[in-house]
Design a protein around this motif. Structure first.
Motif, short mmCIF file in Angstrom:
data_model
loop_
_atom_site.label_atom_id
_atom_site.label_comp_id
_atom_site.label_asym_id
_atom_site.label_seq_id
_atom_site.Cartn_x
_atom_site.Cartn_y
_atom_site.Cartn_z
N GLU A 91 53.03 27.39 -84.53
CA GLU A 91 52.50 26.62 -83.82
C GLU A 91 52.50 25.42 -83.79
N VAL A 92 51.93 25.05 -85.19
CA VAL A 92 51.94 24.06 -86.25
C VAL A 92 53.36 23.60 -86.12
N SER A 93 54.15 23.94 -85.98
CA SER A 93 55.71 23.48 -86.44
C SER A 93 55.79 22.93 -84.56
N ARG A 94 55.25 23.96 -83.36
CA ARG A 94 55.42 23.04 -82.33
C ARG A 94 55.11 21.80 -81.88
N ILE A 95 53.63 21.38 -82.73
CA ILE A 95 52.78 20.52 -82.33
C ILE A 95 52.94 19.36 -83.23
N ASN A 153 45.11 29.69 -64.15
CA ASN A 153 46.58 29.68 -64.17
C ASN A 153 47.10 28.53 -64.54
N GLU A 154 47.81 28.81 -66.06
CA GLU A 154 48.28 26.95 -66.36
C GLU A 154 49.12 26.86 -65.12
N ASP A 203 41.30 22.90 -70.43
CA ASP A 203 41.32 24.23 -71.69
C ASP A 203 42.08 23.48 -73.59
N ALA A 204 42.43 22.75 -73.57
CA ALA A 204 42.64 22.33 -74.13
C ALA A 204 42.19 21.24 -74.91
N ARG A 205 41.00 20.86 -74.79
CA ARG A 205 39.68 19.66 -75.26
C ARG A 205 39.51 20.10 -76.37
N PRO A 206 38.23 21.39 -76.39
CA PRO A 206 37.83 22.27 -77.54
C PRO A 206 38.65 22.12 -78.97
N ALA A 228 53.26 26.07 -75.00
CA ALA A 228 51.79 26.02 -73.94
C ALA A 228 51.12 24.57 -73.90
N PHE A 229 50.67 24.61 -72.90
CA PHE A 229 50.13 23.21 -72.30
C PHE A 229 49.83 22.50 -73.46
N SER A 230 48.33 23.49 -74.19
CA SER A 230 47.14 23.21 -75.02
C SER A 230 47.97 22.60 -76.15
#
Length: 186
Positions: free
Chosen positions: A147-151, A2-3, A24-27, A66-68
């Motif tokens: 999502e790429v834009s958010r990153i 649960n994030e 969760d974000a590592r990989p 998302a946190f990741s």
């Protein structure tokens, strides 16, 4: 996981909550950094620095993504710094290393597939940084442009252009095999 719960616990100083979020974000973050800087050991170091930054800046995470995604953005910014530092000390690349790539036809043998993957990896690393980011995140990581834009903080239309420009440059270097490489490798 649960994030929201893990985030609340992490913000209250619970190391286990932060570890859950980072696990969760590592990989994805490691794949992105490794693809950008082409050094798995250095990518591990960059991810460790990412974890330190995340811990320091946790209060600044606003939850708009998302946190990741937020973690990947931090990792990407650190990878950009590594690339800028390298550029200050760079030597010209050897274009002969890519000669003959993509000429084979027919069913790919495992040897040819490995050689092709190595040639593609080498060619990707020779792309300009902004094109490489868009290509890696969209085509290699399979992220949609939103999502790429958010990153990256870059607009969706610009990312679309960059990713397709990167693919066109790779096609010039490696031939049409670039268009089918991802479907061939399953």
């Amino acid at each position: 996981m649960n994030e929201e719960d893990a985030l609340r616990r992490a913000r209250n100083g619970d190391a286990a909550g932060l570890d859950e979020l980072l696990a969760d974000a590592r990989p994805r973050a490691l794949r992105i950094v490794t693809a950008m800087i082409d050094d798995p050991e250095e990518a591990q170091d960059v991810f460790q620095e990412t974890c330190r930054r995340v811990q320091e800046d946790l209060a600044r995470f606003e939850g708009r993504s998302a946190f990741s995604t937020w973690v990947c953005g931090i990792a990407l910014n650190l990878a950009r710094r590594v690339l800028r530092d390298r550029a200050r000390h760079a030597r010209p690349a050897d274009p002969a290393a890519l000669e003959g790539a993509g000429r084979g036809r027919g069913v790919l043998s495992s040897i040819y597939a490995r050689e092709l993957a190595a040639n593609l990896e080498s060619a990707v690393h020779q792309l300009p940084e902004s094109l490489k980011e868009a290509f890696v995140l969209h085509y290699l990581e399979g992220l949609d442009y939103e999502e790429v834009s958010r990153i990256t903080g870059v607009g969706v239309r610009a990312l679309y252009v960059r990713a397709h420009r990167a693919k066109a440059l790779l096609r010039q270097t490696l031939g049409s095999v670039v268009d089918t490489f991802w479907t061939e490798r399953g």
